[in-house]
Motif scaffolding. Structure first.
Motif, PDB file in Angstrom:
ATOM      1  N   GLU A 113      37.245  41.331  36.445  1.00 16.84           N
ATOM      2  CA  GLU A 113      36.964  42.558  35.697  1.00 16.84           C
ATOM      3  C   GLU A 113      37.921  42.555  34.524  1.00 16.84           C
ATOM      4  O   GLU A 113      39.138  42.511  34.715  1.00 16.84           O
ATOM      5  N   LEU A 114      37.383  42.580  33.313  1.00 19.58           N
ATOM      6  CA  LEU A 114      38.224  42.514  32.121  1.00 19.58           C
ATOM      7  C   LEU A 114      38.154  43.813  31.335  1.00 19.58           C
ATOM      8  O   LEU A 114      37.083  44.362  31.119  1.00 19.58           O
ATOM      9  N   GLN A 115      39.325  44.315  30.939  1.00 18.08           N
ATOM     10  CA  GLN A 115      39.446  45.458  30.047  1.00 18.08           C
ATOM     11  C   GLN A 115      40.070  44.944  28.753  1.00 18.08           C
ATOM     12  O   GLN A 115      40.504  43.797  28.691  1.00 18.08           O
ATOM     13  N   SER A 116      40.188  45.780  27.743  1.00 16.01           N
ATOM     14  CA  SER A 116      40.760  45.312  26.481  1.00 16.01           C
ATOM     15  C   SER A 116      42.212  44.879  26.623  1.00 16.01           C
ATOM     16  O   SER A 116      42.662  43.963  25.947  1.00 16.01           O
ATOM     17  N   ASP A 117      42.974  45.507  27.519  1.00 17.44           N
ATOM     18  CA  ASP A 117      44.393  45.178  27.644  1.00 17.44           C
ATOM     19  C   ASP A 117      44.820  44.831  29.067  1.00 17.44           C
ATOM     20  O   ASP A 117      46.009  44.760  29.365  1.00 17.44           O
ATOM     21  N   SER A 118      43.861  44.606  29.968  1.00 11.98           N
ATOM     22  CA  SER A 118      44.205  44.273  31.341  1.00 11.98           C
ATOM     23  C   SER A 118      43.038  43.531  32.007  1.00 11.98           C
ATOM     24  O   SER A 118      41.947  43.470  31.457  1.00 11.98           O
ATOM     25  N   TRP A 119      43.312  43.003  33.177  1.00 10.31           N
ATOM     26  CA  TRP A 119      42.310  42.281  33.941  1.00 10.31           C
ATOM     27  C   TRP A 119      42.598  42.437  35.419  1.00 10.31           C
ATOM     28  O   TRP A 119      43.702  42.769  35.817  1.00 10.31           O
ATOM     29  N   ARG A 120      41.562  42.207  36.221  1.00  9.07           N
ATOM     30  CA  ARG A 120      41.694  42.214  37.678  1.00  9.07           C
ATOM     31  C   ARG A 120      40.812  41.095  38.205  1.00  9.07           C
ATOM     32  O   ARG A 120      39.653  40.963  37.810  1.00  9.07           O
ATOM     33  N   LEU A 121      41.377  40.291  39.081  1.00  7.75           N
ATOM     34  CA  LEU A 121      40.689  39.152  39.632  1.00  7.75           C
ATOM     35  C   LEU A 121      40.583  39.313  41.138  1.00  7.75           C
ATOM     36  O   LEU A 121      41.562  39.649  41.799  1.00  7.75           O
ATOM     37  N   THR A 122      39.386  39.119  41.682  1.00  9.72           N
ATOM     38  CA  THR A 122      39.161  39.172  43.126  1.00  9.72           C
ATOM     39  C   THR A 122      38.986  37.748  43.631  1.00  9.72           C
ATOM     40  O   THR A 122      38.190  36.985  43.078  1.00  9.72           O
ATOM     41  N   LEU A 123      39.741  37.410  44.683  1.00  5.15           N
ATOM     42  CA  LEU A 123      39.687  36.080  45.279  1.00  5.15           C
ATOM     43  C   LEU A 123      39.241  36.206  46.738  1.00  5.15           C
ATOM     44  O   LEU A 123      39.863  36.933  47.513  1.00  5.15           O
ATOM     45  N   LEU A 124      38.174  35.512  47.100  1.00  3.24           N
ATOM     46  CA  LEU A 124      37.689  35.478  48.480  1.00  3.24           C
ATOM     47  C   LEU A 124      37.808  34.040  48.975  1.00  3.24           C
ATOM     48  O   LEU A 124      37.309  33.118  48.317  1.00  3.24           O
ATOM     49  N   PRO A 125      38.490  33.812  50.110  1.00  3.12           N
ATOM     50  CA  PRO A 125      38.752  32.448  50.566  1.00  3.12           C
ATOM     51  C   PRO A 125      37.498  31.627  50.819  1.00  3.12           C
ATOM     52  O   PRO A 125      36.543  32.105  51.425  1.00  3.12           O
ATOM     53  N   LYS A 126      37.522  30.378  50.351  1.00  2.00           N
ATOM     54  CA  LYS A 126      36.491  29.397  50.682  1.00  2.00           C
ATOM     55  C   LYS A 126      36.911  28.613  51.918  1.00  2.00           C
ATOM     56  O   LYS A 126      36.080  28.255  52.734  1.00  2.00           O
ATOM     57  N   ASP A 127      38.212  28.341  52.029  1.00  2.00           N
ATOM     58  CA  ASP A 127      38.778  27.539  53.106  1.00  2.00           C
ATOM     59  C   ASP A 127      38.736  28.318  54.417  1.00  2.00           C
ATOM     60  O   ASP A 127      39.199  29.455  54.492  1.00  2.00           O
TER      61      ASP A 127
END
Length: 184
Positions: A113-127
């Motif tokens: 999720e990207l904003q003009s001055d920030s971001w958030r990343l969601t990580l879901l395990p594959k392993d």
């Protein structure tokens, strides 16, 4: 530790560009809240961390109890001694702190999720091994990683906030000595 940035100026997740500041060394302060299902209040710790691209991570807790955790490719050193690490953990922790999004994409399904001055990343395990312990990891920041939230499959979670971040040109003698302990 061989953590490499595949794109030295920005991290890419799919077609999204996450604007992490590239640096061979990252040093800063952390505050961690560990929420355990059976406790009404979180366990809180604070300290300093150092990430060095070729060597790994120094995680030095100063409060409430002093301790040092050293993480290399496949080694974990604590005051209790050395522990073998699953390969995925040896990659994940340094990749988070070093902003190596391509390495994270190897072990996790990702969305951003990207904003003009920030971001958030969601990580879901594959392993599968990692997925037995971790339900999801959420990273957030601006030009730096500012927070990590780790949700465990057992319902516990950790929130780690980062501030006072710097990018020294070289390690201090104390940091170099700590990393030397990880050498075989």
């Amino acid at each position: 530790m061989a953590v490499r940035r595949r794109n030295p100026s920005r991290g890419c997740i799919g077609s999204h560009q996450i604007p992490l500041a590239p640096a061979a060394i990252v040093h800063g302060h952390f505050r961690q809240e560990k929420h355990l299902k059976f406790l009404s209040r979180p366990l809180i710790s604070e300290g300093e961390f150092t990430f060095q691209q070729q060597r790994g991570v120094i995680w030095k807790t100063v409060s409430p109890v002093e301790s040092t955790l050293l993480v290399g490719d496949n080694r974990l050193l604590t005051s209790q001694g050395e522990q073998a690490l699953p390969a995925s953990f040896g990659r994940v922790f340094p990749a988070m702190l070093g902003g190596d999004l391509a390495a994270l994409s190897e072990d996790f399904s990702t969305s951003a999720e990207l904003q003009s001055d920030s971001w958030r990343l969601t990580l879901l395990p594959k392993d599968a091994l990692l997925g037995k312990a971790i339900a999801a990891i959420y990273l957030a920041g601006d030009s730096e990683l500012r927070s990590v939230e780790i949700r465990e499959t057992n319902g516990n979670s950790s929130m780690i906030g980062f501030d006072r971040i710097s990018h020294p040109v070289q390690l201090s003698p104390e940091q170099a000595a700590e990393f030397a302990r990880l050498s075989p």
